[in-house]
Structure formats: C-alpha cells, structure tokens
Scaffold this motif. Sequence first.
Motif, PDB file in Angstrom:
ATOM      1  N   LYS A  22       1.643  11.457  14.283  1.00  0.00           N
ATOM      2  CA  LYS A  22       2.229  12.615  13.312  1.00  0.00           C
ATOM      3  C   LYS A  22       1.334  13.179  12.421  1.00  0.00           C
ATOM      4  N   PRO A  23       1.154  14.517  12.498  1.00  0.00           N
ATOM      5  CA  PRO A  23       0.358  15.184  11.419  1.00  0.00           C
ATOM      6  C   PRO A  23       0.815  15.141  10.515  1.00  0.00           C
ATOM      7  N   GLN A  24       0.000  14.905   9.122  1.00  0.00           N
ATOM      8  CA  GLN A  24       0.322  14.597   7.860  1.00  0.00           C
ATOM      9  C   GLN A  24      -0.352  15.727   7.114  1.00  0.00           C
ATOM     10  N   VAL A  25       0.515  16.572   6.416  1.00  0.00           N
ATOM     11  CA  VAL A  25      -0.227  17.607   5.719  1.00  0.00           C
ATOM     12  C   VAL A  25      -0.204  17.125   3.991  1.00  0.00           C
ATOM     13  N   THR A  26      -1.585  16.929   3.553  1.00  0.00           N
ATOM     14  CA  THR A  26      -1.728  16.475   2.302  1.00  0.00           C
ATOM     15  C   THR A  26      -2.719  17.367   1.655  1.00  0.00           C
ATOM     16  N   PRO A  27      -2.241  18.442   0.908  1.00  0.00           N
ATOM     17  CA  PRO A  27      -3.090  19.361   0.285  1.00  0.00           C
ATOM     18  C   PRO A  27      -3.772  18.802  -1.015  1.00  0.00           C
ATOM     19  N   PRO A  28      -4.714  19.035  -1.299  1.00  0.00           N
ATOM     20  CA  PRO A  28      -5.245  18.816  -2.668  1.00  0.00           C
ATOM     21  C   PRO A  28      -4.340  19.096  -3.756  1.00  0.00           C
ATOM     22  N   ALA A  29      -4.600  18.283  -4.768  1.00  0.00           N
ATOM     23  CA  ALA A  29      -3.681  18.716  -6.056  1.00  0.00           C
ATOM     24  C   ALA A  29      -4.500  19.778  -6.591  1.00  0.00           C
ATOM     25  N   PRO A  30      -3.683  20.440  -7.520  1.00  0.00           N
ATOM     26  CA  PRO A  30      -4.128  21.730  -8.264  1.00  0.00           C
ATOM     27  C   PRO A  30      -5.342  21.444  -9.038  1.00  0.00           C
ATOM     28  N   ALA A  31      -6.357  22.252  -9.373  1.00  0.00           N
ATOM     29  CA  ALA A  31      -7.481  22.207 -10.174  1.00  0.00           C
ATOM     30  C   ALA A  31      -7.096  22.085 -11.331  1.00  0.00           C
ATOM     31  N   VAL A  32      -8.166  21.326 -12.160  1.00  0.00           N
ATOM     32  CA  VAL A  32      -7.907  21.203 -13.485  1.00  0.00           C
ATOM     33  C   VAL A  32      -7.843  22.770 -14.177  1.00  0.00           C
ATOM     34  N   ALA A  33      -7.783  22.764 -15.427  1.00  0.00           N
ATOM     35  CA  ALA A  33      -7.299  24.174 -16.250  1.00  0.00           C
ATOM     36  C   ALA A  33      -8.814  24.735 -16.461  1.00  0.00           C
ATOM     37  N   ASP A  34      -9.751  23.986 -16.670  1.00  0.00           N
ATOM     38  CA  ASP A  34     -11.098  24.360 -16.981  1.00  0.00           C
ATOM     39  C   ASP A  34     -12.207  24.280 -15.787  1.00  0.00           C
ATOM     40  N   ALA A  35     -11.584  24.469 -14.471  1.00  0.00           N
ATOM     41  CA  ALA A  35     -12.228  24.185 -13.209  1.00  0.00           C
ATOM     42  C   ALA A  35     -13.850  24.926 -13.233  1.00  0.00           C
ATOM     43  N   ASP A  36     -13.659  26.129 -13.531  1.00  0.00           N
ATOM     44  CA  ASP A  36     -14.904  26.795 -13.453  1.00  0.00           C
ATOM     45  C   ASP A  36     -16.076  26.314 -14.252  1.00  0.00           C
ATOM     46  N   ALA A  37     -15.685  26.007 -15.440  1.00  0.00           N
ATOM     47  CA  ALA A  37     -16.728  25.415 -16.416  1.00  0.00           C
ATOM     48  C   ALA A  37     -17.059  24.219 -16.017  1.00  0.00           C
ATOM     49  N   SER A  38     -16.011  23.032 -15.538  1.00  0.00           N
ATOM     50  CA  SER A  38     -16.210  22.019 -14.953  1.00  0.00           C
ATOM     51  C   SER A  38     -17.284  22.118 -13.859  1.00  0.00           C
ATOM     52  N   ILE A  39     -16.929  23.077 -12.929  1.00  0.00           N
ATOM     53  CA  ILE A  39     -18.029  22.767 -11.688  1.00  0.00           C
ATOM     54  C   ILE A  39     -19.331  23.431 -12.010  1.00  0.00           C
ATOM     55  N   ALA A  40     -19.383  24.286 -12.943  1.00  0.00           N
ATOM     56  CA  ALA A  40     -20.716  24.820 -13.394  1.00  0.00           C
ATOM     57  C   ALA A  40     -21.412  23.725 -14.168  1.00  0.00           C
ATOM     58  N   ARG A  41     -20.887  22.892 -15.049  1.00  0.00           N
ATOM     59  CA  ARG A  41     -21.394  21.695 -15.688  1.00  0.00           C
ATOM     60  C   ARG A  41     -21.725  20.736 -14.494  1.00  0.00           C
ATOM     61  N   GLY A  42     -20.956  20.426 -13.404  1.00  0.00           N
ATOM     62  CA  GLY A  42     -21.303  19.599 -12.469  1.00  0.00           C
ATOM     63  C   GLY A  42     -22.500  20.056 -11.598  1.00  0.00           C
ATOM     64  N   LYS A  43     -22.697  21.194 -11.366  1.00  0.00           N
ATOM     65  CA  LYS A  43     -23.955  21.638 -10.729  1.00  0.00           C
ATOM     66  C   LYS A  43     -25.163  21.377 -11.203  1.00  0.00           C
ATOM     67  N   VAL A  44     -24.983  21.526 -12.618  1.00  0.00           N
ATOM     68  CA  VAL A  44     -26.329  21.142 -13.240  1.00  0.00           C
ATOM     69  C   VAL A  44     -26.686  19.559 -13.177  1.00  0.00           C
ATOM     70  N   LEU A  45     -25.548  18.784 -13.328  1.00  0.00           N
ATOM     71  CA  LEU A  45     -25.657  17.440 -13.241  1.00  0.00           C
ATOM     72  C   LEU A  45     -26.208  17.040 -12.028  1.00  0.00           C
ATOM     73  N   TYR A  46     -25.615  17.725 -10.978  1.00  0.00           N
ATOM     74  CA  TYR A  46     -25.907  17.395  -9.381  1.00  0.00           C
ATOM     75  C   TYR A  46     -27.375  17.528  -9.314  1.00  0.00           C
ATOM     76  N   MET A  47     -28.132  18.661  -9.770  1.00  0.00           N
ATOM     77  CA  MET A  47     -29.188  19.045  -9.489  1.00  0.00           C
ATOM     78  C   MET A  47     -30.358  18.368 -10.088  1.00  0.00           C
ATOM     79  N   ALA A  48     -29.768  17.688 -11.207  1.00  0.00           N
ATOM     80  CA  ALA A  48     -30.653  16.774 -12.163  1.00  0.00           C
ATOM     81  C   ALA A  48     -30.516  15.311 -11.538  1.00  0.00           C
ATOM     82  N   ASN A  49     -29.524  14.862 -10.845  1.00  0.00           N
ATOM     83  CA  ASN A  49     -29.439  13.619 -10.628  1.00  0.00           C
ATOM     84  C   ASN A  49     -29.234  13.234  -8.993  1.00  0.00           C
TER      85      ASN A  49
END
Length: 547
Positions: free
Chosen positions: A315-342
């Motif tokens: 049976k197909p199960q629909v499991t959409p992701p949870a809502p993003a955190v409030a500061d999602a854009d800022a968190s993603i931007a910081r995460g990109k810097v960390l990803y590129m460094a590590n």
Amino acid sequence: MPARKPRLHALRPLLAAAVLALGLGAIVTCRMASANDTQDYPAASLSAPTDQAALIARGKYLTTAADCMPCHTGPGNAPFSGGLMMHTPFGGLSTPNITPDKATGIGRWTDKQFYNALHYGISPGRNFLVFPKYLYPAMPYTSYTKLSYADVMAIKAYLDSLPPVHAPREPSTMSFPFNQRPVLLGWRLLFFNPGPMHMNPSWDEHMKNGAYLTVALGHCGECHTPRNMMEATIASKAFAGAPIDNLFAPNISSDKTYGVGGWSKADLIAYLHNDGNLVKGSPYGAMGDMTDHSTSKLPVSDIEDIADYLQHGTKPQVTPPAPAVADADASIARGKVLYMANCDGCHGKTGGGMPPHFVPDLAGNDSVTAEQPFNVIGAVLNGLGSWANPGPRMPAFGAEMNDQEIADITNYVRTAWGNKGAADATPALVMKLRGVGDLPPIANEASDKLGCPRVSPAGGHGTVANPGNKLLGIYQGVTQATLANRTRQLITAVRANNSSISDENLTNTLVAAYCPVLANTPDMSLSDKKSALKDFIASAQPLIKAH
C-alpha cells in the motif's frame, strides 16, 4: 542500540492495558491457523524436502533470509550461541543460545515447541506455574508467525545440524514490571494476531515469493513501520518509515514520491544485494547489518521478487516531511558554509559523491530526504563505516560541531541540489540524538554489562556530558601507575570547561570515561570489574576535592 529508561507516566498506558488484558485473558483466545491459510503461499514454502541434506539446505537459506545469526551472536561468541544485549525502551534483553546444546540451547526442544516459539511467541516452560513462557516481541515472532509449518521445520533442521555450543544465557536487565513475562499477555491480546499472511491469489509465484520474503522472513516492517505508544507496529502504516534510535528507517512502500515506488528496480536491487550504488547511496546501521548478513547472501532472483513486491504489492504510504524550522533560510545558508568547509571534498559541491571512491551521492538520496532528519544528523554526529572496502569512511563530527551547526548542515543537505526534504532539523533534536547514539570510543556490549553510562558532548537524557570532546579515550592503555595522573588531567579539563560542575557530576564524567576501558579489560570477571569500578570511584574523590 543504547538502552533508554522509560518515564513512569509514559508507561502507565501499557500497565493499564496489561491489567485489562489479564482480566480478559480467560475469555479471549488466540486465532489458530487453519490448513487453508497458506494455500496461496509460494509453492516452495508448502512442503519440506524429504531428503535430509536438502531440508537442512532449505533451513540454512531461510535462516539467512530471516537474519537470525547477527541477533543470536554476542561479541566474541560462536555463531548462534546468543549473548547479544538488545536495548529496548524497557531495559536490556539478552538473546538466547539457539544451537542444539541440550543444557543451554534448544537441543531438547521438540518440533512442536520450536513451532510454538516462532509461530506463537511461546517458549517451553511456565511462569508462576500458570502462565506460558511468553517471548518478548524483540524476537520478531509477530512476523515469523506468517511462516509455513514446513519452513519452520526446515529452520529447526538447520539449527539442529549446527555444532552445539554450551553458552548459558546472559541475564537481562529489563525493568519492573516488564521483567515479568506474564505482563506480556496484555500486549499479546491487544496487538498479536497469530497466523499466516494472506496472499493475493492473482499474484504469480515471484510476487508471492517477494511478499513472503519481505513480510514473514525479512520482517522488514519491524523497523520500517511506525509503532504506537505500546511499541506495537501500526498496521495501517505498514512500511511508512520509523525512527530507529538516532537513525530513521525510511518509507519503503510503493508510493512513488515518498517510498521506493519511484526508484528504478535496478537501484533497489543494488541497494539490497550489492551494498548500494552512487545514485541511491548505501545501507548502513541496522540496515547495513541486514544487507551484509542476509539480503546480499540471497540469490538475485529473490531480491528481484522483493523489489517487485515493495514497488507494486504494498500500500502506498504518503509521508510528507515535517514543516521547516522558523529560521530555515538562515539555517540553510549557515549549513552551506559548513558543508563547503567540511563535506564537499568527499561528497562534492553538488552532492554527487566521489567516484570511483564510493562516496555516496547525497543528491536524490532517499535516506537523506526521509520524513525525519535522523539519518543526516546521525551520520554527522557519529560517522559511518566505509561504504566499500577499500574505501573512505565517514568521519564523526559530533565532537567538532555544536548542535546548531549540525542542525544547519543537515537542513542544507536535505534541501540542496533539488532534494525534497524539509529544513526541519533543530538543535534540540540533535541534542536528543547525541544522547541516543553517541558513545565512548570502545563502548560496546561489554560496557553495557558493566553498566557504563553513555557520553555525549552536549549531555541529554540518560547521558553524561563530556565537556572536552577529545578526552573520551584518555584512559586507553592506562595502568595502575598512570591512573591517578590521567584522572587529574581529566578533572582539570572538566573544571576548566565548567567551573561550577558538582562533585557528583564530575564523578559521573570520570566513570563514563573509565568504565568502558575497564569493561574491556581481559581476564577479569564481571564481579571483579564491578569491584574495581567502586575502587576507582573511591580513589577519585580525594583528587576531585583537591581540584
């Protein structure tokens, strides 16, 4: 899996259910399987080979498909002789010896007793002279109940052919009242429906075989199906995905967006049989153990059948992701810097992996974009073993990154390069998962037996916070001559990081660092180790007072 102590209020519904079910026990009976229940099963499962060698060979195949050996083999023990401590929300449960040893194994079990264990979850003997000896559902009899009688007997024939190993069962550490097996009657009456699965008569032999391998033998639903507050799988959400400690077993239903229905069949077969590929990544954690010891050992034709069943028979199960955190854009931007460094040195700037060195692709990887962000957080916290041998391993960053940084890098990876995951990782979730999965360098079942506490850089429920992050191995190679000096060094580091730490918490930190080293000291009995740990605690007190 590290043990987690349940809170009392969380256990009250289970206790109430157990009491209610005990009251109903006299009038409620288990459904018994009838001869027609398996009429639509794959033909190979319906009759046992008459030749003994062929019967044993069938049993070995089934035992491999059921992945029995890893759970029934403790560290350093002979295969199938038990001794693995399984961690449950209600305490530690040791696995038994299933070799044919007559004193400590199953050598005296009759065919009926063995069938009752796998089909009904009841082992020989009685509790309190009245109650059957119910098995804990950590043994997946809730899935094995769907095995045919012929196949259960083939499994027994194979196990009976193994060399007997004298290996008394390790004591379990289940908390009261869950260490009393009669309590399981309530759970069984509420959630256990013994009897085979019902095949669609229109399925061909390949689809039936895939269903049988997936549901009855592979017991895939035990990890990939969400559980209710009483730790029973929720049938209506079969294969929809579920958390497993600090990881997440993703949706493997036929849904084309959230499950494996949209995978290419070749990718799914590669994942289950060939240790994955650079498109969909590779199995790791408990799933890695499953593929290493089970699905990779089966014929490719069986894996093709499993893939067909998952992609077209569930049976197909629909499991959409949870809502993003409030500061999602800022968190993603910081995460990109960390990803590129590590991270981009191995996984690439576009998440494409690093061929031909077998670093998996993070772009389009369903494990990365699963319903919950556990898998990325767990991998960043604790690292992963080498995906291919030889090949690089994923290093652990839990000691180098704080909770916010790990949440940020997770949110970036889950949303970059067209990934459909949500930026839903939070520092609080990272801290929680540190407490579940982060261990001292040599923490293992030996340290569990000694009762060593878990350690995480940030602390968390049931853990000891390690402030220095680099000092977990300070007692490695310690001798009695160097023990006091290393203890002073650790005390100094802890005080420098947290000048207000209490003597009690400082003692706990010292114990957390020393206990696993002591636990793995050879030629010491468990009682001697416990005495040595008490002596260590006593000897540390003057050093703590002096600093």
